[in-house]
Design a protein around this motif. Structure first.
Motif, PDB file in Angstrom:
ATOM      1  N   ALA A  13      22.291  73.752  55.635  1.00 15.07           N
ATOM      2  CA  ALA A  13      21.869  72.367  55.417  1.00 15.07           C
ATOM      3  C   ALA A  13      20.931  72.271  54.219  1.00 15.07           C
ATOM      4  O   ALA A  13      21.008  71.313  53.430  1.00 15.07           O
ATOM      5  CB  ALA A  13      21.192  71.820  56.666  1.00 15.07           C
ATOM      6  N   GLN A  14      20.051  73.247  54.068  1.00 13.82           N
ATOM      7  CA  GLN A  14      19.121  73.228  52.946  1.00 13.82           C
ATOM      8  C   GLN A  14      19.848  73.446  51.624  1.00 13.82           C
ATOM      9  O   GLN A  14      19.510  72.815  50.615  1.00 13.82           O
ATOM     10  CB  GLN A  14      18.033  74.267  53.161  1.00 13.82           C
ATOM     11  N   GLU A  15      20.848  74.323  51.628  1.00 17.66           N
ATOM     12  CA  GLU A  15      21.618  74.515  50.393  1.00 17.66           C
ATOM     13  C   GLU A  15      22.364  73.248  50.019  1.00 17.66           C
ATOM     14  O   GLU A  15      22.419  72.874  48.840  1.00 17.66           O
ATOM     15  CB  GLU A  15      22.582  75.688  50.534  1.00 17.66           C
ATOM     16  N   ARG A  16      22.939  72.571  50.993  1.00 18.47           N
ATOM     17  CA  ARG A  16      23.636  71.311  50.702  1.00 18.47           C
ATOM     18  C   ARG A  16      22.669  70.283  50.137  1.00 18.47           C
ATOM     19  O   ARG A  16      22.997  69.567  49.172  1.00 18.47           O
ATOM     20  CB  ARG A  16      24.304  70.760  51.972  1.00 18.47           C
ATOM     21  N   ALA A  17      21.477  70.193  50.719  1.00 13.30           N
ATOM     22  CA  ALA A  17      20.478  69.241  50.228  1.00 13.30           C
ATOM     23  C   ALA A  17      20.059  69.585  48.804  1.00 13.30           C
ATOM     24  O   ALA A  17      19.907  68.690  47.959  1.00 13.30           O
ATOM     25  CB  ALA A  17      19.262  69.243  51.156  1.00 13.30           C
ATOM     26  N   LEU A  38      27.199  77.955  26.421  1.00 15.41           N
ATOM     27  CA  LEU A  38      26.735  79.127  25.668  1.00 15.41           C
ATOM     28  C   LEU A  38      27.461  80.401  26.069  1.00 15.41           C
ATOM     29  O   LEU A  38      27.335  81.411  25.379  1.00 15.41           O
ATOM     30  CB  LEU A  38      25.230  79.314  25.896  1.00 15.41           C
ATOM     31  N   ASP A  39      28.208  80.346  27.176  1.00 15.23           N
ATOM     32  CA  ASP A  39      28.954  81.502  27.675  1.00 15.23           C
ATOM     33  C   ASP A  39      28.034  82.702  27.914  1.00 15.23           C
ATOM     34  O   ASP A  39      28.349  83.841  27.535  1.00 15.23           O
ATOM     35  CB  ASP A  39      30.075  81.881  26.706  1.00 15.23           C
ATOM     36  N   LEU A  40      26.896  82.433  28.549  1.00 16.41           N
ATOM     37  CA  LEU A  40      25.947  83.503  28.848  1.00 16.41           C
ATOM     38  C   LEU A  40      26.462  84.359  29.995  1.00 16.41           C
ATOM     39  O   LEU A  40      27.022  83.843  30.962  1.00 16.41           O
ATOM     40  CB  LEU A  40      24.590  82.905  29.233  1.00 16.41           C
ATOM     41  N   PRO A  41      26.267  85.675  29.944  1.00 16.57           N
ATOM     42  CA  PRO A  41      26.664  86.522  31.060  1.00 16.57           C
ATOM     43  C   PRO A  41      25.674  86.420  32.212  1.00 16.57           C
ATOM     44  O   PRO A  41      24.465  86.509  32.010  1.00 16.57           O
ATOM     45  CB  PRO A  41      26.662  87.940  30.453  1.00 16.57           C
ATOM     46  N   ASP A  42      26.178  86.214  33.415  1.00 17.54           N
ATOM     47  CA  ASP A  42      25.366  86.142  34.633  1.00 17.54           C
ATOM     48  C   ASP A  42      24.204  85.162  34.478  1.00 17.54           C
ATOM     49  O   ASP A  42      23.041  85.512  34.699  1.00 17.54           O
ATOM     50  CB  ASP A  42      24.851  87.542  34.994  1.00 17.54           C
ATOM     51  N   PRO A  43      24.480  83.917  34.126  1.00 18.30           N
ATOM     52  CA  PRO A  43      23.395  82.963  33.868  1.00 18.30           C
ATOM     53  C   PRO A  43      22.853  82.346  35.150  1.00 18.30           C
ATOM     54  O   PRO A  43      23.570  82.163  36.135  1.00 18.30           O
ATOM     55  CB  PRO A  43      24.086  81.891  33.021  1.00 18.30           C
ATOM     56  N   LEU A  44      21.569  82.026  35.127  1.00 18.37           N
ATOM     57  CA  LEU A  44      20.935  81.292  36.220  1.00 18.37           C
ATOM     58  C   LEU A  44      19.883  80.348  35.656  1.00 18.37           C
ATOM     59  O   LEU A  44      19.173  80.704  34.710  1.00 18.37           O
ATOM     60  CB  LEU A  44      20.255  82.244  37.204  1.00 18.37           C
ATOM     61  N   LEU A  45      19.792  79.179  36.242  1.00 14.63           N
ATOM     62  CA  LEU A  45      18.655  78.284  36.027  1.00 14.63           C
ATOM     63  C   LEU A  45      17.710  78.524  37.179  1.00 14.63           C
ATOM     64  O   LEU A  45      18.091  78.373  38.340  1.00 14.63           O
ATOM     65  CB  LEU A  45      19.113  76.826  35.993  1.00 14.63           C
ATOM     66  N   ALA A  46      16.480  78.924  36.871  1.00 13.47           N
ATOM     67  CA  ALA A  46      15.598  79.410  37.929  1.00 13.47           C
ATOM     68  C   ALA A  46      14.249  78.702  37.937  1.00 13.47           C
ATOM     69  O   ALA A  46      13.840  78.064  36.972  1.00 13.47           O
ATOM     70  CB  ALA A  46      15.385  80.923  37.767  1.00 13.47           C
ATOM     71  N   ARG A 139       7.230  83.792  46.798  1.00 12.72           N
ATOM     72  CA  ARG A 139       8.578  83.688  47.342  1.00 12.72           C
ATOM     73  C   ARG A 139       9.153  82.287  47.191  1.00 12.72           C
ATOM     74  O   ARG A 139      10.357  82.111  46.999  1.00 12.72           O
ATOM     75  CB  ARG A 139       8.574  84.090  48.820  1.00 12.72           C
ATOM     76  N   THR A 140       8.314  81.305  47.287  1.00 12.53           N
ATOM     77  CA  THR A 140       8.752  79.914  47.178  1.00 12.53           C
ATOM     78  C   THR A 140       9.455  79.655  45.854  1.00 12.53           C
ATOM     79  O   THR A 140      10.365  78.826  45.779  1.00 12.53           O
ATOM     80  CB  THR A 140       7.528  78.991  47.305  1.00 12.53           C
ATOM     81  N   HIS A 141       9.030  80.361  44.825  1.00 15.61           N
ATOM     82  CA  HIS A 141       9.571  80.136  43.485  1.00 15.61           C
ATOM     83  C   HIS A 141      10.920  80.812  43.273  1.00 15.61           C
ATOM     84  O   HIS A 141      11.569  80.586  42.248  1.00 15.61           O
ATOM     85  CB  HIS A 141       8.581  80.645  42.432  1.00 15.61           C
ATOM     86  N   ALA A 142      11.327  81.658  44.208  1.00 15.59           N
ATOM     87  CA  ALA A 142      12.536  82.456  44.046  1.00 15.59           C
ATOM     88  C   ALA A 142      13.777  81.657  44.427  1.00 15.59           C
ATOM     89  O   ALA A 142      14.396  81.858  45.471  1.00 15.59           O
ATOM     90  CB  ALA A 142      12.438  83.733  44.878  1.00 15.59           C
ATOM     91  N   VAL A 143      14.133  80.735  43.568  1.00  9.66           N
ATOM     92  CA  VAL A 143      15.326  79.923  43.778  1.00  9.66           C
ATOM     93  C   VAL A 143      15.987  79.697  42.420  1.00  9.66           C
ATOM     94  O   VAL A 143      15.310  79.466  41.416  1.00  9.66           O
ATOM     95  CB  VAL A 143      14.984  78.585  44.472  1.00  9.66           C
ATOM     96  N   ALA A 144      17.303  79.805  42.403  1.00 12.51           N
ATOM     97  CA  ALA A 144      18.041  79.649  41.152  1.00 12.51           C
ATOM     98  C   ALA A 144      19.404  79.057  41.444  1.00 12.51           C
ATOM     99  O   ALA A 144      19.878  79.075  42.588  1.00 12.51           O
ATOM    100  CB  ALA A 144      18.182  81.000  40.440  1.00 12.51           C
ATOM    101  N   ALA A 145      20.038  78.523  40.407  1.00  9.62           N
ATOM    102  CA  ALA A 145      21.336  77.875  40.574  1.00  9.62           C
ATOM    103  C   ALA A 145      22.228  78.168  39.378  1.00  9.62           C
ATOM    104  O   ALA A 145      21.748  78.461  38.275  1.00  9.62           O
ATOM    105  CB  ALA A 145      21.163  76.365  40.749  1.00  9.62           C
ATOM    106  N   ILE A 153      28.256  74.348  42.594  1.00 10.37           N
ATOM    107  CA  ILE A 153      26.934  74.872  42.252  1.00 10.37           C
ATOM    108  C   ILE A 153      26.573  75.939  43.280  1.00 10.37           C
ATOM    109  O   ILE A 153      26.545  75.660  44.482  1.00 10.37           O
ATOM    110  CB  ILE A 153      25.868  73.763  42.236  1.00 10.37           C
ATOM    111  N   SER A 154      26.350  77.162  42.807  1.00 10.36           N
ATOM    112  CA  SER A 154      25.932  78.236  43.705  1.00 10.36           C
ATOM    113  C   SER A 154      24.415  78.339  43.684  1.00 10.36           C
ATOM    114  O   SER A 154      23.781  78.180  42.640  1.00 10.36           O
ATOM    115  CB  SER A 154      26.561  79.569  43.302  1.00 10.36           C
ATOM    116  N   ILE A 155      23.845  78.598  44.858  1.00  4.70           N
ATOM    117  CA  ILE A 155      22.398  78.718  45.020  1.00  4.70           C
ATOM    118  C   ILE A 155      22.051  80.178  45.302  1.00  4.70           C
ATOM    119  O   ILE A 155      22.704  80.833  46.117  1.00  4.70           O
ATOM    120  CB  ILE A 155      21.896  77.832  46.176  1.00  4.70           C
ATOM    121  N   HIS A 156      21.031  80.668  44.643  1.00  4.02           N
ATOM    122  CA  HIS A 156      20.574  82.047  44.806  1.00  4.02           C
ATOM    123  C   HIS A 156      19.102  81.992  45.210  1.00  4.02           C
ATOM    124  O   HIS A 156      18.262  81.510  44.442  1.00  4.02           O
ATOM    125  CB  HIS A 156      20.767  82.829  43.512  1.00  4.02           C
TER     126      HIS A 156
END
Length: 203
Positions: A13-17, A38-46, A139-145, A153-156
């Protein structure tokens, strides 16, 4: 307490939100789309561009409140020179020239080369971008998409999303980063007083 409406809701539910919030924000979608361009390898917005946006949306603040920049990372161990990373940084600067917040781009394959000199502590070589979050001071900051090729959209988030949705700033003692945790927590509390700050563990 409507800002806590997703606290304790469970990972799915949190990932959907979170995906819904990200899709509702043009500044985040433009960055995700730009990363793919940019075709970056293994990119994440964090980090801050995500969790700060979530806090702003859930508390009704302007969506860019408290956001200093957007951290875009990638993983390329084929060339660990600064020159190679700098070429990518320059390409990204042109791609994100119109962004309402500065976009900082870094190769996570190189972090272990400069981190000890800058922060005075060892840092392990990483194998992929998402591993960086295991060593965040908080730990709270450890979120990326990431925007996947199929448009999803995948969540990490290695520690889950409940700290973020529960407005808790929780330390991660994987590295001796107490000062970083406390400084960032104090800044965040001043902007979002709804936050609860969990102290650094003792002993």
């Amino acid at each position: 307490m409507t800002h806590l409406r997703y606290a304790g809701a469970g990972r799915e539910a949190q990932e959907r939100a979170l995906v819904q919030i990200i899709r509702s924000q043009p500044h985040l979608m433009a960055i995700l789309e730009g990363m793919n361009a940019l075709d970056l390898p293994d990119p994440l917005l964090a980090s801050g561009a995500i969790y700060n946006t979530v806090w702003n949306v859930l508390t009704g603040r302007p969506v860019l409140t408290g956001i200093n920049d957007a951290d875009v990372v990638y993983f390329d161990d084929s060339d660990l020179s600064y020159a190679a990373e700098d070429r990518t940084i320059r390409r990204a600067a042109a791609q994100f020239a119109g962004s309402p917040i500065p976009v900082e781009v870094r190769n996570q394959a190189r972090v272990h080369l400069w981190f000890p000199q800058r922060f005075g502590m060892a840092y392990p070589p990483l194998n992929r971008s998402a591993e960086m979050m295991l060593y965040f001071a908080t730990r709270t900051h450890a979120v990326a998409a990431r925007l996947e090729p199929d448009g999803g959209i995948s969540i990490h988030a290695p520690f889950g999303l409940d700290d973020m949705f529960g407005f808790r700033v929780t330390p991660n003692p994987a590295l001796p980063n107490r000062e970083t945790h406390e400084c960032k927590a104090a800044r965040a509390k001043a902007i979002w007083p709804e936050l609860t700050i969990v102290p650094w563990p003792t002993g």
